[in-house]
Design a protein around this motif. Structure first.
Motif, PDB file in Angstrom:
ATOM      1  N   UNK A   1      44.586  25.609  49.667  1.00 44.64           N
ATOM      2  CA  UNK A   1      46.025  25.893  49.573  1.00 44.64           C
ATOM      3  C   UNK A   1      46.565  26.619  50.807  1.00 44.64           C
ATOM      4  N   UNK A   2      47.899  26.783  50.799  1.00 40.73           N
ATOM      5  CA  UNK A   2      48.574  27.342  51.971  1.00 40.73           C
ATOM      6  C   UNK A   2      48.668  28.868  51.900  1.00 40.73           C
ATOM      7  N   UNK A   3      48.034  29.444  50.881  1.00 41.50           N
ATOM      8  CA  UNK A   3      47.864  30.896  50.757  1.00 41.50           C
ATOM      9  C   UNK A   3      49.121  31.664  50.356  1.00 41.50           C
ATOM     10  N   UNK A   4      50.256  30.961  50.158  1.00 41.06           N
ATOM     11  CA  UNK A   4      51.478  31.674  49.775  1.00 41.06           C
ATOM     12  C   UNK A   4      51.303  32.264  48.368  1.00 41.06           C
ATOM     13  N   UNK A   5      51.660  33.512  48.217  1.00 45.80           N
ATOM     14  CA  UNK A   5      51.516  34.194  46.928  1.00 45.80           C
ATOM     15  C   UNK A   5      52.908  34.528  46.392  1.00 45.80           C
ATOM     16  N   UNK A   6      53.334  33.814  45.362  1.00 48.61           N
ATOM     17  CA  UNK A   6      54.662  34.016  44.763  1.00 48.61           C
ATOM     18  C   UNK A   6      54.499  34.029  43.245  1.00 48.61           C
ATOM     19  N   UNK A   7      54.853  35.127  42.622  1.00 45.94           N
ATOM     20  CA  UNK A   7      54.690  35.218  41.164  1.00 45.94           C
ATOM     21  C   UNK A   7      55.666  34.308  40.416  1.00 45.94           C
TER      22      UNK A   7
ATOM     23  N   UNK B   1      44.270  26.452  59.847  1.00 48.49           N
ATOM     24  CA  UNK B   1      43.697  25.103  59.713  1.00 48.49           C
ATOM     25  C   UNK B   1      43.902  24.497  58.331  1.00 48.49           C
ATOM     26  N   UNK B   2      44.742  25.131  57.506  1.00 48.58           N
ATOM     27  CA  UNK B   2      44.782  24.669  56.112  1.00 48.58           C
ATOM     28  C   UNK B   2      45.206  23.211  55.973  1.00 48.58           C
TER      29      UNK B   2
END
Ligand code: FAD
Length: 505
Positions: free
Chosen positions: A85-91, A44-45
């Motif tokens: 946020x869309x929760x994507x985790x990218x360093x 639902x983001x």
């Protein structure tokens, strides 16, 4: 110590500093605790934008995106934008942080930030020396849940010679893999969920004040003595010996400017008395754009995403998509849904997928300024989107690459026809026009209180506000340059790094 803003950075800073029971920490947040159950549902983001806990900013019309005004959601809630946020985790790629090291020294290089990345992280998919297992922030690498159309998209990439990665955070960035996500047991994990759970909020030396909006700093010479805050229309003051602004890339520069710290002409136009002429406050604004809508209709019904729709990012070098090293210049994202910009029509949900494309290192630079002296005066947000030919040219390459992958035989089972831009859009002028009509924010504003060793930098390498002894800024605004990927992981690493240095100072 007073921390302003309980978003991604503020949650980390308040949590880490209050581990020392002799350190009294006040945390002031304009929003309230999350209560909307939709926030926790990863699917639902996109529906959360515009709700009561969104600051719902808007840009001024952008000449290079067909004069469109862009919606800029930002979280006004405990957890800040990590609740939306869309929760994507990218360093990001290690090379992304070289300009940071040049600006502020080795502690802001990738290796300098690595202990902060590791300390923050709970990653259990596999062991690697560069990964953290026991931090507060879960990083989930999906496997079985990944949509069949996304699997076909990644297979198309591999068949074209694009590097197959386990994930985007364990070495090189260029290549294809499922997205790593801040999800725990199927639910969104905001940075506040991770760092400010009930047992942390119960610490006797941590006081969380919600629904209090900071209007401006109270300044005496080279020091701040506290802040003016508004609650239910009433203004009061809160005193502090040290103030850490974690209000984000939009609000931190606005608080400074409402306090009289900023470019003298800009302040004059907004009716604000200038106390410190600091021309770079609010400048150097950087953001990623994504072109919504390289949309393909499907030959058969597409099962709904079991994650958060956008299940795989693919970072690439546009000039050679098989190159697997170095910081990439384009990004593609496969979305298990039709995703088109406002005004463009797409097939219904369940009958189309989309390949979004973006530019990782835009060279256009914008600015944020107040339109008036008070917090109710809407900010002037001017990102200068696509102002440079560099950004427009890289976008053309990105869109061409997205289409090449979208038409690859590995997607034959799913793809029916390209709906957007559609086969008539071919020439560079056509591509430019489509990009202008379809580019939307990837939601990563950064850089408006840039860190540096030069006299014009807004904060110094200790993240101390230049010219003021006891004011610090710790959030996305201090980034000198935007990293390749979504920036939340880097915001958390900045906050971890600053908190550790501050605790031992
Ligand atoms: P924020 O998290 O925005 O925190 C600022 C806090 O300060 C807020 O809680 C705010 O209410 C508070 N505040 C502001 N002004 C005041 C004031 N005057 N007084 C008191 N409190 C105040 N990043 C990723 O890495 N991956 C993604 O998938 C991703 N998707 C995104 C999708 C959306 C829709 C959005 C909005 C963002 C997305 N981002 C993503 C970006 C990421 O969430 C942000 O970059 C990050 O949260 C910024 O952290 P911050 O601490 O700088 O600011």
């Amino acid at each position: 110590m007073l921390v302003v803003g309980a978003g991604s950075a503020g949650s980390v800073v308040a949590s880490r500093l209050s581990e020392d029971r002799s350190c009294q920490v006040g945390l002031i947040e304009a929003g309230v605790m999350p209560s909307d159950p939709d926030i926790a549902d990863p699917l639902k983001w996109t529906m959360l934008q515009g709700r009561a806990y969104d600051w719902a900013y808007r840009t001024v019309p952008q000449p290079f995106t067909a004069n469109r005004v862009h919606e800029w959601p930002r979280g006004k809630i405990v957890g800040g934008s990590s609740c939306l946020h869309a929760m994507a985790y990218v360093r990001g790629h290690p090379d992304d942080f070289e300009p940071w090291a040049a600006a502020g020294g080795e502690r802001w290089s990738f290796s300098g930030l690595l202990p902060g990345f590791v300390r923050s992280e709970a990653f259990t998919a596999f062991d690697a020396p560069s990964r953290g297992r026991s931090g507060p922030l879960d990083v989930y690498l999906p496997d079985a849940e990944v949509s069949p159309v996304v699997r076909a998209y990644m297979a198309a990439g591999r068949a074209m010679g694009i590097s197959a990665l386990t994930d985007h955070n364990s070495g090189e960035l260029a290549g294809t893999s499922p997205n790593s996500l801040n999800i725990r047991a199927g639910r969104r994990l905001s940075v506040a969920d991770a760092y400010l759970p009930p047992e942390v909020r119960a610490r006797p030396n941590l006081a969380l004040l919600t629904a209090h909006e900071v209007e401006h700093l109270l300044l005496e010479g080279q020091r701040a003595t506290g802040v003016a805050v508004v609650r239910d229309g009433e203004t009061t003051t809160v005193s502090a010996d040290r103030i850490v602004l974690c209000a984000g890339a939009v609000s931190s520069p606005l608080i400074l400017m409402r306090s009289g710290i900023g470019d003298a002409d800009t302040l004059k136009q907004a009716g604000i008395r200038c106390l410190a002429d600091r021309s770079d406050v609010g400048r150097n604004l950087q953001d990623h754009l994504l072109v919504l809508g390289n949309v393909y209709s499907t030959k058969k019904p597409l099962p709904p995403s079991r994650l958060q729709h956008s299940e795989s990012l693919m970072y690439l070098h546009g000039s050679d998509i098989t190159r697997s090293t170095g910081s990439p210049d384009i990004v593609l994202a496969c979305v298990v849904a039709p995703s088109a910009a406002d005004g463009l029509s797409a097939p219904p949900y369940g009958s189309a997928f989309t390949i979004l494309c973006g530019v990782t290192h835009p060279t256009s630079r914008g600015r944020i300024a107040p339109s008036g002296p008070g917090r109710a005066d809407a900010p002037i947000i001017d990102p200068h989107y696509l102002e440079t030919e560099h950004d427009r040219a890289v976008f053309r390459t990105a869109l061409k690459t997205a289409r090449t992958i979208g038409h690859h035989p590995a997607l034959d089972e799913w793809r029916d026809v390209e709906v957007l831009p559609g086969s008539a859009v071919r020439s560079d002028a056509d591509l430019d026009a489509f990009v202008a009509s379809a580019a939307s924010t990837h939601h990563h504003p950064a850089g408006t209180c840039r860190m540096g060793g030069d006299a014009d930098a807004v904060v110094d390498p200790d993240l101390r506000l230049n010219g003021f002894d006891n004011v610090f800024i710790v959030d996305a605004s201090v980034m000198p340059t935007i990293p390749s990927g979504p920036i939340n992981a880097a915001v958390v690493a900045i906050a971890e790094t600053w908190a550790t240095a501050s605790a031992s100072a």
